[in-house]
Design a protein around this motif. Structure first.
Motif, PDB file in Angstrom:
ATOM      1  N   ARG A  75      -1.948  83.250  60.799  1.00 45.65           N
ATOM      2  CA  ARG A  75      -1.818  82.062  61.633  1.00 45.65           C
ATOM      3  C   ARG A  75      -2.033  82.389  63.114  1.00 45.65           C
ATOM      4  O   ARG A  75      -2.603  81.601  63.865  1.00 45.65           O
ATOM      5  CB  ARG A  75      -0.450  81.413  61.389  1.00 45.65           C
ATOM      6  N   ILE A  76      -1.582  83.576  63.528  1.00 45.31           N
ATOM      7  CA  ILE A  76      -1.858  84.010  64.897  1.00 45.31           C
ATOM      8  C   ILE A  76      -3.353  84.236  65.095  1.00 45.31           C
ATOM      9  O   ILE A  76      -3.941  83.805  66.094  1.00 45.31           O
ATOM     10  CB  ILE A  76      -1.054  85.281  65.225  1.00 45.31           C
ATOM     11  N   ALA A  77      -3.994  84.888  64.125  1.00 49.92           N
ATOM     12  CA  ALA A  77      -5.441  85.101  64.214  1.00 49.92           C
ATOM     13  C   ALA A  77      -6.175  83.763  64.271  1.00 49.92           C
ATOM     14  O   ALA A  77      -7.142  83.600  65.031  1.00 49.92           O
ATOM     15  CB  ALA A  77      -5.922  85.931  63.030  1.00 49.92           C
ATOM     16  N   GLY A  78      -5.706  82.785  63.484  1.00 45.92           N
ATOM     17  CA  GLY A  78      -6.320  81.467  63.495  1.00 45.92           C
ATOM     18  C   GLY A  78      -6.157  80.759  64.827  1.00 45.92           C
ATOM     19  O   GLY A  78      -7.050  80.020  65.268  1.00 45.92           O
ATOM     20  N   ALA A  79      -5.018  80.971  65.481  1.00 49.58           N
ATOM     21  CA  ALA A  79      -4.806  80.384  66.805  1.00 49.58           C
ATOM     22  C   ALA A  79      -5.799  80.954  67.810  1.00 49.58           C
ATOM     23  O   ALA A  79      -6.435  80.207  68.574  1.00 49.58           O
ATOM     24  CB  ALA A  79      -3.369  80.631  67.263  1.00 49.58           C
ATOM     25  N   PHE A  80      -5.952  82.261  67.820  1.00 46.36           N
ATOM     26  CA  PHE A  80      -6.906  82.876  68.747  1.00 46.36           C
ATOM     27  C   PHE A  80      -8.335  82.427  68.456  1.00 46.36           C
ATOM     28  O   PHE A  80      -9.162  82.340  69.370  1.00 46.36           O
ATOM     29  CB  PHE A  80      -6.799  84.394  68.686  1.00 46.36           C
ATOM     30  N   ALA A  81      -8.628  82.138  67.184  1.00 44.48           N
ATOM     31  CA  ALA A  81      -9.983  81.721  66.823  1.00 44.48           C
ATOM     32  C   ALA A  81     -10.361  80.372  67.432  1.00 44.48           C
ATOM     33  O   ALA A  81     -11.545  80.018  67.471  1.00 44.48           O
ATOM     34  CB  ALA A  81     -10.120  81.667  65.304  1.00 44.48           C
ATOM     35  N   LEU A  82      -9.380  79.624  67.921  1.00 44.73           N
ATOM     36  CA  LEU A  82      -9.657  78.346  68.572  1.00 44.73           C
ATOM     37  C   LEU A  82     -10.225  78.520  69.979  1.00 44.73           C
ATOM     38  O   LEU A  82     -10.684  77.546  70.580  1.00 44.73           O
ATOM     39  CB  LEU A  82      -8.366  77.525  68.676  1.00 44.73           C
ATOM     40  N   CYS A  83     -10.204  79.735  70.479  1.00 44.25           N
ATOM     41  CA  CYS A  83     -10.526  79.974  71.886  1.00 44.25           C
ATOM     42  C   CYS A  83     -11.892  80.627  72.047  1.00 44.25           C
ATOM     43  O   CYS A  83     -12.312  81.438  71.223  1.00 44.25           O
ATOM     44  CB  CYS A  83      -9.472  80.874  72.517  1.00 44.25           C
ATOM     45  N   ASP A  84     -12.535  80.270  73.129  1.00 44.43           N
ATOM     46  CA  ASP A  84     -13.786  80.898  73.541  1.00 44.43           C
ATOM     47  C   ASP A  84     -13.519  81.592  74.872  1.00 44.43           C
ATOM     48  O   ASP A  84     -13.534  80.962  75.929  1.00 44.43           O
ATOM     49  CB  ASP A  84     -14.883  79.848  73.681  1.00 44.43           C
ATOM     50  N   GLY A  85     -13.228  82.880  74.796  1.00 44.23           N
ATOM     51  CA  GLY A  85     -12.871  83.609  76.005  1.00 44.23           C
ATOM     52  C   GLY A  85     -11.436  84.093  75.953  1.00 44.23           C
ATOM     53  O   GLY A  85     -10.763  84.004  74.926  1.00 44.23           O
ATOM     54  N   PRO A  86     -10.926  84.603  77.067  1.00 42.56           N
ATOM     55  CA  PRO A  86      -9.582  85.179  77.102  1.00 42.56           C
ATOM     56  C   PRO A  86      -8.512  84.163  76.708  1.00 42.56           C
ATOM     57  O   PRO A  86      -8.598  82.982  77.054  1.00 42.56           O
ATOM     58  CB  PRO A  86      -9.410  85.611  78.554  1.00 42.56           C
TER      59      PRO A  86
END
Length: 210
Positions: A81-92
């Motif tokens: 779920r943490i990995a999925g949250a980061f996958a929502l982002c483009d950049g830092p």
């Protein structure tokens, strides 16, 4: 600029902060969870981020302030779920949870300053229970996150090792205490006496004293 992520559960009785019961009822524990989440979201609004996202298990409620995007969590363990949250982002991106209502925009500032997240750098906020309350990445490769055992006494050490093994220089934010138990709640409220969380805790203490 950096995206600021909050990963959280909808504050529903019986689904959040179950380790607060006893002494608190499931309804009281949910009130404390809602206060902690609300404090965290308002801190996010005060912080200097280009985008603010709540990654939610459940449905948004009246506690959600305007200015924050909402996306559902992916299925699976907390690492996924943490990995999925980061996958929502483009950049830092910098991710925090809902368990540290004492967090402030000033405390987050070093990791949000322009240039603070470089391709060779990660930011890490250790938690007093051995986990972590904050994680900042420039390139959120799922391999940095998936497979790390969560909610154990060595979660933080294992996550840090995953980052350093990938060649990242890890920069630390201050250690904070998660709200898991009633003892944690009292200590966190003492650190943030003006917070919504502390106000609800005082109210519940007053109810119990009558």
């Amino acid at each position: 600029m950096t995206t600021l992520l909050v990963i959280a559960k909808e504050p529903v009785p019986g689904r959040v902060k179950t380790r607060l019961s006893p002494p608190y009822t499931p309804g009281e524990a949910a009130r404390l969870a809602e206060a902690a989440l609300t404090d965290t979201l308002h801190t996010v609004l005060d912080a200097g981020a280009s985008r603010r996202i709540l990654v939610l298990d459940g449905e948004p409620g009246p506690w959600l302030p305007p200015g924050i995007e909402v996306f559902p969590q992916v299925t699976g363990g907390l690492d996924r779920r943490i990995a999925g949250a980061f996958a929502l982002c483009d950049g830092p991106a910098l991710l925090i949870g809902m368990d540290t209502p004492q967090v402030t925009a000033r405390l987050l500032r070093p990791a949000l300053d322009p240039g603070s997240l470089r391709p060779d750098t990660a930011w890490f906020g250790p938690a007093a229970d051995g986990g972590f309350w904050c994680l900042g990445l420039t390139d959120p490769d799922p391999a940095l996150l998936t497979g790390v055992p969560m909610s154990t006494a060595d979660t933080g050490a294992l996550q840090r090792a995953r980052l350093t093994d990938a060649g990242l220089a890890v920069r630390d934010l201050p250690e904070l205490r998660d709200v898991d138990t009633a003892h944690d709640a009292r200590l966190v409220a003492a650190d943030a006496p003006g917070s919504r969380f502390a106000a609800v805790l005082r109210e519940l203490a007053g109810v119990g004293a009558r």
